[in-house]
Motif scaffolding. Sequence first.
Motif, PDB file in Angstrom:
ATOM      1  N   ASN A 142       0.870  -1.216  -0.075  1.00 51.60           N
ATOM      2  CA  ASN A 142       0.044  -0.034  -0.090  1.00 51.60           C
ATOM      3  C   ASN A 142       0.772   1.401   0.094  1.00 51.60           C
ATOM      4  OD1 ASN A 142      -2.537   1.502   0.433  1.00 51.60           O
ATOM      5  ND2 ASN A 142      -1.776   1.799   2.350  1.00 51.60           N
ATOM      6  N   ILE A 143       1.970   1.295   0.611  1.00 49.88           N
ATOM      7  CA  ILE A 143       2.876   2.660   0.846  1.00 49.88           C
ATOM      8  C   ILE A 143       3.536   2.601  -0.701  1.00 49.88           C
ATOM      9  CG2 ILE A 143       5.001   3.274   1.480  1.00 49.88           C
ATOM     10  CD1 ILE A 143       4.452   1.718   4.228  1.00 49.88           C
ATOM     11  N   ILE A 144       3.869   1.476  -1.188  1.00 47.95           N
ATOM     12  CA  ILE A 144       4.459   1.605  -2.647  1.00 47.95           C
ATOM     13  C   ILE A 144       3.417   2.050  -3.544  1.00 47.95           C
ATOM     14  CG2 ILE A 144       5.541   0.291  -4.586  1.00 47.95           C
ATOM     15  CD1 ILE A 144       7.530   0.808  -2.234  1.00 47.95           C
ATOM     16  N   GLU A 145       2.104   1.751  -3.685  1.00 51.07           N
ATOM     17  CA  GLU A 145       0.982   2.148  -4.322  1.00 51.07           C
ATOM     18  C   GLU A 145       0.968   3.548  -4.336  1.00 51.07           C
ATOM     19  OE1 GLU A 145      -2.206  -0.432  -3.468  1.00 51.07           O
ATOM     20  OE2 GLU A 145      -1.282  -1.905  -4.905  1.00 51.07           O
ATOM     21  N   GLN A 146       0.863   4.165  -3.013  1.00 49.54           N
ATOM     22  CA  GLN A 146       0.738   5.509  -2.838  1.00 49.54           C
ATOM     23  C   GLN A 146       1.731   6.250  -3.399  1.00 49.54           C
ATOM     24  OE1 GLN A 146      -1.145   6.949   1.081  1.00 49.54           O
ATOM     25  NE2 GLN A 146      -1.135   4.528   1.879  1.00 49.54           N
ATOM     26  N   ALA A 147       2.697   6.023  -3.137  1.00 52.51           N
ATOM     27  CA  ALA A 147       4.167   6.485  -3.894  1.00 52.51           C
ATOM     28  C   ALA A 147       3.880   6.616  -5.184  1.00 52.51           C
ATOM     29  CB  ALA A 147       5.459   5.838  -3.225  1.00 52.51           C
TER      30      ALA A 147
END
Length: 554
Positions: free
Chosen positions: A392-397
């Motif tokens: 999820n953190i990578i997708e937000q980035a």
Amino acid sequence: MRGVPPCSSRSKSRSGSRSRSGSGGSREGGGTMVPPSQYGIKYAGHIISSHFGDLVAKVCECLLRRGPLTHQNIVRFTEMSASQVKNCLLVLIQQNCVQAFSVEHPGGVGDTSRRSTEYLALFDNIIHRMRFPKFVAVVSQELDKECVELFQGLLQHGRLTLEKMIDRAKSGQEDSTAQDATREALSKLANARFVEHCPDPEPHLSPPSEEAPARKRTKSSKMVAEPETIEERVLAAATPMEAKRFLIIFDTTTEEDGQKTGDSFLGVGEKRKSDALESNKELGSDGEQVLWRVNVQEFMHRFRHKACVENVRERLDGGAAVALSAMLEISKSMEKKVKTDNSVPLSINTIYEEVMKGEAGRAMTLDHLRASLVMLGCEKGVDESYKIDLKNIIEQAQNEEVESIVLKRYGQEAYRIFRLLSKANCLLETGKISDTAFVDKKEISKILFRLWKDQFLHMEKIVVTGPRQTQFLLWKVDKTTLWPHVLDEMYHAVLNLNLRVAYELEKENELLNLPIEKRSGPLEKRYNRLRTVRLLLESSLMKLDDAIMLFHDF
């Protein structure tokens, strides 16, 4: 709106062309392989061409475009001589850019099966060559000068035995000093997992029919999914087992030990040598003839963790970044792949103990840590254990990266529209987008069609029949097609930047070769201008490569 073609036919033709370009690999080797994008292949070809010449690049691009090929087929497609192709393949294998593998082809009725050797281009390893300075920076921060020099030798030569490493270190040193220093440096690099044993030079892929039962068992037992592409299958078959991958065994027999050894017993050194040889035999190794290379996966793990922490720091706050950094530090040894979706569950006490090791974390209380973990969206267990959704953190980035591209290229109103559709993750009608994003209805259609034309939006046309026929246009952000498109644009941009750097250096080649004392007056101004341009371009390259890793490697 007059003259706009129906969305369904337009979108289908586009997706169809992408599908055709993505499945152009051959079926040689027992399966298909999706090659990189158009500009990804051009970028990889440019890297190989600038490092090893046009002939090697021609072989490499042939493999990237067509998938795994035999030596004979490479000769046929490239129209090069057999010896030229062989030499190019040897260079690419030495530099970890091509992997050979054997595959068995079933024979006809009454005929025996035949086995052939095929060659697979490793796109990721080719792109990683541009990240060598980043790798060296990481090693320089953690290990000493001797380790850095040995590491740089591996980057330069691709693969080396311990004997070759020692030969490189002998210049200006005594043999015994060079041996000891090299072995110590290699031990440090292997313990840090910066280097590893090279893969099997030619693993064998079993026919698909033999692999089907294993795939079924894997699915039913909910284990790690079996590799699907040829590249994944080949790399999985070639990778040494974990116990051997970082194993170091040195022959510690000395001349003094040998003199003390008689025919009827083993001396201390000989005993150690015997144990080492026995261990190597069990692991299938041959001592000092083991080939070593840089372990790229370790650096990708670190870069991904760094990207997650920096994104959280900018989006949330420093406390959340400290908590995430501690969780990643604890769980990094348990990660088996770079693209790990979730961290392992960690108790609050374990996380707090790691947080306190850093200067920034010593000011955090236990309540502050709990608040930071809640802010991160950690999943909490019954025993107050926490795990973080890294995917999820990578997708937000990734979302933020694409949103910044839209802002710079199309302006503030387009940015608001794109951000709205990205967060909605569903089809929205033109009028609703205009009302929600506060964009004038006269301008909304122009912006939407421009974003759609450049493949940043997906459009569907709905016609409602009745007493009066009504047409609605629905819009959404389709990340499954947009992300590969954005990545291909990044490859295009990084290729252009590399070509610009090469052009600037070639144009001022004579100036660069002048002695420093002769660079005065106008020549000094030209040199300073070249230095400024080069620093700017290389800084842009580093940032763009970070974005490429975000979409391709993470």
